[in-house]
Design a protein around this motif. Structure first.
Motif, short mmCIF file in Angstrom:
data_model
loop_
_atom_site.label_atom_id
_atom_site.label_comp_id
_atom_site.label_asym_id
_atom_site.label_seq_id
_atom_site.Cartn_x
_atom_site.Cartn_y
_atom_site.Cartn_z
N ASP A 1 0.81 -1.22 0.00
CA ASP A 1 0.00 0.00 0.00
C ASP A 1 0.85 1.27 0.00
O ASP A 1 0.53 2.23 -0.68
N THR A 2 1.93 1.27 0.77
CA THR A 2 2.70 2.51 0.94
C THR A 2 4.01 2.51 0.18
O THR A 2 4.65 3.54 0.04
N GLY A 3 4.46 1.35 -0.29
CA GLY A 3 5.74 1.26 -0.98
C GLY A 3 6.94 1.23 -0.04
O GLY A 3 8.10 1.28 -0.47
N LEU A 4 6.70 1.17 1.25
CA LEU A 4 7.80 1.08 2.22
C LEU A 4 8.59 -0.20 1.97
O LEU A 4 8.01 -1.28 1.81
N VAL A 5 9.91 -0.06 1.92
CA VAL A 5 10.77 -1.22 1.63
C VAL A 5 11.73 -1.43 2.80
O VAL A 5 12.44 -0.51 3.21
N GLN A 6 11.72 -2.63 3.31
CA GLN A 6 12.69 -3.00 4.35
C GLN A 6 13.62 -4.06 3.75
O GLN A 6 13.20 -5.16 3.41
N THR A 7 14.88 -3.69 3.62
CA THR A 7 15.83 -4.61 3.01
C THR A 7 16.48 -5.49 4.07
O THR A 7 16.50 -5.16 5.25
N PHE A 8 17.02 -6.60 3.60
CA PHE A 8 17.83 -7.47 4.47
C PHE A 8 18.73 -8.33 3.60
O PHE A 8 18.51 -8.43 2.38
N GLU A 9 19.72 -8.93 4.20
CA GLU A 9 20.65 -9.81 3.48
C GLU A 9 20.80 -11.09 4.26
O GLU A 9 20.85 -11.07 5.50
N LEU A 10 20.88 -12.21 3.51
CA LEU A 10 21.08 -13.49 4.18
C LEU A 10 22.08 -14.33 3.38
O LEU A 10 21.72 -14.92 2.37
N PRO A 11 23.29 -14.39 3.78
CA PRO A 11 24.24 -15.29 3.12
C PRO A 11 24.17 -16.69 3.75
O PRO A 11 24.23 -16.82 4.97
N VAL A 12 23.99 -17.70 2.90
CA VAL A 12 23.96 -19.09 3.39
C VAL A 12 25.15 -19.80 2.75
O VAL A 12 25.26 -19.85 1.52
#
Lengths: 59, 648
Positions: free
Chosen positions: B533-544
């Motif tokens: 709805d708002t376009g809010l983006v929460q990024t994250f990174e996960l190296p496996v």
């Protein structure tokens, strides 16, 4: 005097911890962005430059 | 025997035996000691005049002890071998009993004759300072605090024994816990034993005894002339002074019942007191006069260390000391030896354990002002200090060789308790400027340890809050989905996938877990939560990544086939998960990854961070205290380690 000042600061830290638990705050959470409206379409999302922040993994 | 009024056999004046147990009465007119027997009154010789000691007590004074009234009916004055006199007041009680109220250095001891098997009392030559005498009753066996040689000097009023003027005798004073006090009088055969306790005038109902007179004595001084230089010499405690240092010619003067005689020169200006003799300052609610100044020293490993002591005097209270060692100050008062239990390198006093710091012979180097004993430059005592900051217990043992023809070694053991006084406080009390200290004193308190109880309370509160959040929080699964990716075209390429929309609730953290069957390979996930709805983006990174192998015959492994991250709560709403992946080294093979999302996960990281933050200051202070203690004990003969924080 030092003890009382320290106790007050310590209480503030514990309050902060309580608030973080109550509000779901996590230290170290990456910053947030807002996706421009034109990046969104009815069937999903176009690729957009800010997603390409580079890759660091692997050997 | 009963009360009796008769005439003095020497001068005919009336003499009055008020107490039935009185044997001798001193004629108030001719000072003849009049003894009564079953048949007659007998003149046993004249006694000397009583030396004025400034005592608050006097004949006829009435008091109360344990609800029984008494009257002071006699006074015997004894001479101490180290100089000075003490008074023994004979107390006649309303219930017919009698006791002795001894007075020395402003302290009072009330004792009563004990009916014990006196044959089990060791002879004086077998007594040793510090030894306990179990045959004398007490809470704990009392210890020998003094073995002395005394002389009967004078008397007045009634005396319950046949006092012989000039008679000498050995005695031993013993001290036990609970202020217990005992005296063995070896003038009798077998010796007489008196037991009792240290008392205050208030406990005897004598708190106001000659108070005004004693108060006046505080501000007056007797003016005399120095027998060496003729300069003015003021005695502030003439009743008690045995030695005085002349401030004009720096000579040591002996004081014998007001008569002054030159002893020796002390060397001009060798030591200067930081606080002038004659100054007055308040300690523990009483004004003390600086009566004397003495410099003492000890020799440790070839080096001589000096410190100075100021003798303080209050006519009601007696003597105290102010000790200056390396510009650190302590207020010192005597304590009963029986209150201290010696356990080698530690002593116990009133439930506190003190650790030994120093043990060496201390020597008098210089004196100035007045002293209540015949102080000598060069006199030595065995001194030991035990510390529990801010307090220090000091033991001083004086030993005198046996007198000619005797095997009795006299001496005494004295304990004193010093309390650290900050330099600024001394400066303020005496209106003087003092040098700041540069080291840590044996009994200098570490001022910041009060922070530890605060820290303990904060940790307890933190644990309670943490436990509360653990109880009230509940996790909920949001989504678990497997993503399959086609082979990459090259090592730099990525693939992107989107999830179906899902709901996130507010105020709950988000845990993302990625699992992939990597084997000596890696997969890297860059993810985004996108609010639809708002376009809010929460990024994250996960190296496996997961690697294993054998090296030098040993198995090794590192990494894991899963990785997770915790994110702060996002605003409630509908979200889509975008994944952009890259993997290797087999980039040309397909890849699979399972993503699991849940909310309300209990985070120990925040708890640990809070614990760390509130612990930083106490940890820093703990380190500071460790160094403080290390510096303190580096100057001790018994340093060894700085593991003495428990002493604080």
């Amino acid at each position: 005097m030092l003890g009382k000042a320290y106790f007050a600061i310590g209480l503030a830290v514990i309050l902060l911890f309580g608030a973080s638990s109550f509000l779901g705050w996590e230290l170290g959470t990456p910053s947030r962005e807002v996706l421009p409206a034109d990046a969104r379409g009815p069937n999903g999302y176009r690729s957009f430059h800010f997603w390409h922040y580079g890759f660091h993994g692997g050997k | 025997m009963t009360a009796l009024t008769a005439n003095c056999p020497s001068c005919g004046a009336p003499v009055n035996f008020k107490s039935g147990s009185s044997i001798v009465v001193i004629c108030a007119y001719c000072r003849t000691a009049v003894a009564r027997t079953d048949r007659e009154l007998r003149d046993i010789g004249r006694v000397a005049e009583i030396v004025e000691t400034g005592s608050p007590l006097q004949l006829g004074l009435q008091g109360t002890w344990r609800a029984v009234n008494f009257e002071l009916t006699g006074r015997a004055q004894m001479g101490h071998e180290a100089g000075g006199v003490w008074d023994e007041w004979y107390a006649t009680f309303a219930n017919g009993s009698t006791g002795w109220l001894a007075e020395a250095q402003g302290r009072f001891y009330l004792t009563f004759l004990q009916k014990i098997d006196r044959n089990v009392i060791p002879p004086p030559e077998r007594l040793q300072l510090g030894m306990s005498v179990s045959s004398i009753p007490g809470l704990t066996p009392p210890i020998v605090a003094e073995i002395g040689f005394a002389q009967a000097l004078g008397a007045s009023g009634e005396i319950p024994y046949e006092l012989t003027p000039g008679r000498t005798f050995y005695y031993a004073d013993l001290s036990g816990s609970g202020n217990m006090f005992a005296t063995i009088d070896f003038s009798d055969t077998p010796p007489s034993v008196y037991t009792g306790q240290l008392v205050t005038l208030a406990e005897l109902g004598l708190a106001d005894a000659r108070a005004a007179e004693r108060e006046a004595r505080m501000v007056t001084a007797v003016s005399l002339s120095c027998p060496n230089c003729g300069g003015p010499l003021a005695l502030h405690a003439p009743d008690r002074t045995e030695r005085v240092g002349c401030p004009n010619c720096n000579s040591l003067i002996d004081v014998n019942q007001g008569k002054l005689s030159f002893l020796k020169s002390l060397g001009a200006g060798k030591y200067q007191p930081d606080i002038p003799v004659g100054a007055v300052a308040e300690f523990e609610g009483a004004n003390y006069l600086v009566l004397g100044f003495v410099v003492r020293s000890v020799e440790i490993e070839g080096l001589r260390y000096f410190w100075s002591e100021y003798l303080l005097y209050h006519p009601h209270i007696g003597f105290r000391w102010l000790v200056n060692s390396d510009n650190h100050w302590s207020f010192v008062q005597a304590v009963a030896p029986g209150e201290v239990s010696d356990e080698g390198n530690r002593v116990q006093f009133h439930g506190k354990s003190f650790r030994i710091f120093q043990d060496a012979p201390a020597r008098v180097e210089y004196v100035m002002g007045e002293f209540y004993w015949k102080v000598e430059v060069g006199e030595e005592v065995l001194a030991a200090d035990y510390v529990k900051p801010p307090e220090m217990l000091s033991r001083e043992v004086t030993r005198n060789p046996p007198r000619e023809g005797s095997k009795v070694e006299t001496g005494e053991v004295n304990w004193s308790l010093g309390r650290y006084v900050p330099r600024k406080e001394i400066e303020k009390k005496f209106n003087v400027r003092l040098q700041p200290p540069s080291n840590v004193a044996p009994n200098q308190p570490f001022l910041y340890k009060s922070i530890y109880p605060y820290w303990a309370v904060l940790v307890a509160i933190l644990f309670i809050v943490g436990l509360f959040t653990l109880v009230v929080s509940g996790s909920n699964d949001v989504m678990t989905r497997n993503f399959s990716f086609e082979p990459l075209q090259n090592a730099e390429a990525t693939q992107v996938a989107f999830s179906d929309p899902f709901e996130l609730v507010a105020r709950r953290n988000i845990r993302v877990q990625a699992t992939s069957a990597v084997s000596n390979s890696w997969i890297y996930v860059a993810g985004d939560f996108i609010n639809d709805d708002t376009g809010l983006v929460q990024t994250f990174e996960l190296p496996v990544e997961y690697y294993y192998g054998v090296e030098d015959g040993e198995n090794w492994a590192e990494g894991s086939q899963s990785a997770r991250t915790l994110l702060s709560a996002l605003p409630a709403g509908k979200y889509t998960l975008r994944l952009e992946t890259q993997w290797g080294p087999q980039f040309n093979a397909p890849a699979n990854i399972t993503i699991k999302i849940d909310q309300g996960h209990t985070s120990f990281f925040n708890f640990l961070m809070a614990l760390l933050v509130i612990s930083i200051v106490p940890l820093g202070i703990g380190f500071w205290q460790f160094n403080f203690e290390r510096r303190r004990w580096s100057e001790s003969m018994f340093g060894g380690s700085s593991s003495s924080s428990s002493d604080d």
